[in-house]
Design a protein around this motif. Structure first.
Motif, short mmCIF file in Angstrom:
data_model
loop_
_atom_site.label_atom_id
_atom_site.label_comp_id
_atom_site.label_asym_id
_atom_site.label_seq_id
_atom_site.Cartn_x
_atom_site.Cartn_y
_atom_site.Cartn_z
N THR A 1 -9.59 6.53 -11.39
CA THR A 1 -10.37 5.40 -10.90
C THR A 1 -9.84 4.94 -9.54
O THR A 1 -10.61 4.65 -8.61
CB THR A 1 -10.31 4.24 -11.91
OG1 THR A 1 -10.74 4.71 -13.18
CG2 THR A 1 -11.20 3.08 -11.49
N ASP A 2 -8.55 4.86 -9.41
CA ASP A 2 -7.94 4.47 -8.14
C ASP A 2 -8.28 5.49 -7.04
O ASP A 2 -8.57 5.09 -5.90
CB ASP A 2 -6.40 4.37 -8.29
CG ASP A 2 -5.98 3.18 -9.13
OD1 ASP A 2 -6.83 2.30 -9.38
OD2 ASP A 2 -4.80 3.14 -9.56
N LYS B 1 -6.81 5.65 -15.05
CA LYS B 1 -6.52 4.66 -14.00
C LYS B 1 -6.30 5.37 -12.66
O LYS B 1 -6.82 4.92 -11.63
CB LYS B 1 -5.30 3.83 -14.38
CG LYS B 1 -4.98 2.76 -13.35
CD LYS B 1 -4.01 1.78 -13.90
CE LYS B 1 -3.56 0.71 -12.97
NZ LYS B 1 -4.21 0.39 -11.81
N GLU C 1 -10.91 7.39 -6.93
CA GLU C 1 -12.33 7.22 -6.62
C GLU C 1 -12.53 6.05 -5.67
O GLU C 1 -13.33 6.12 -4.71
CB GLU C 1 -13.12 6.95 -7.93
CG GLU C 1 -13.93 8.12 -8.40
CD GLU C 1 -14.72 7.76 -9.65
OE1 GLU C 1 -15.29 6.65 -9.77
OE2 GLU C 1 -14.72 8.60 -10.54
N GLU C 2 -11.84 4.99 -5.94
CA GLU C 2 -11.97 3.78 -5.10
C GLU C 2 -11.45 4.06 -3.67
O GLU C 2 -12.02 3.58 -2.70
CB GLU C 2 -11.21 2.61 -5.72
CG GLU C 2 -11.92 2.03 -6.92
CD GLU C 2 -11.14 0.89 -7.55
OE1 GLU C 2 -10.20 0.36 -6.96
OE2 GLU C 2 -11.51 0.52 -8.67
#
Length: 123
Positions: free
Chosen positions: A114-115, A111, A117-118
């Motif tokens: 992913t955060d 998570k 990356e965003e």
């Protein structure tokens, strides 16, 4: 002559009595020998029985001691096996808990990645 005949008759009777006395003595001696032999056999049987009884009791005692030792050893092995099984169950529970923690940690890291990356994409 009648004195000779009477003497011969008395001699035959005496010989007959002597033979009967000998036969009686032999019979009595034979009976005494049989009785002595029977007594000896009975004594030997009693001695053999006592000896056999002693050997049986000695070996039964040894067997009972060995059996008690074996049962005690089996009980100790059973107790050790139960303790090891409990330890194994605890380790499995601990490993399952650690695996659950690892899964949670991996999910949290994914998570975060992913955060991140965003954030990179949005910047």
């Amino acid at each position: 002559e009648s004195a000779k005949a009477a003497f011969a008759k008395r001699l035959k009777e005496a010989e007959k009595g002597l033979r009967e006395a000998k036969a009686g003595a032999q019979s009595a001696a034979s009976g005494a020998a049989e009785e002595s032999h029977a007594r000896e056999v009975a004594e030997m049987k009693a001695a053999h029985h006592a000896s056999t009884d002693s050997v049986v009791k000695k070996h039964n005692k040894k067997y009972n001691e060995m059996l008690a030792e074996r049962m005690a050893a089996e009980e100790r092995v059973g107790e050790k096996c139960a303790a090891l099984q409990a330890e194994l169950d605890a380790l499995r529970a601990q490993a399952a808990g650690a695996q659950g923690d690892a899964t949670k940690t991996t999910a949290a890291l994914v998570k975060r990645a992913t955060d991140a990356e965003e954030q990179v994409k949005s910047s």
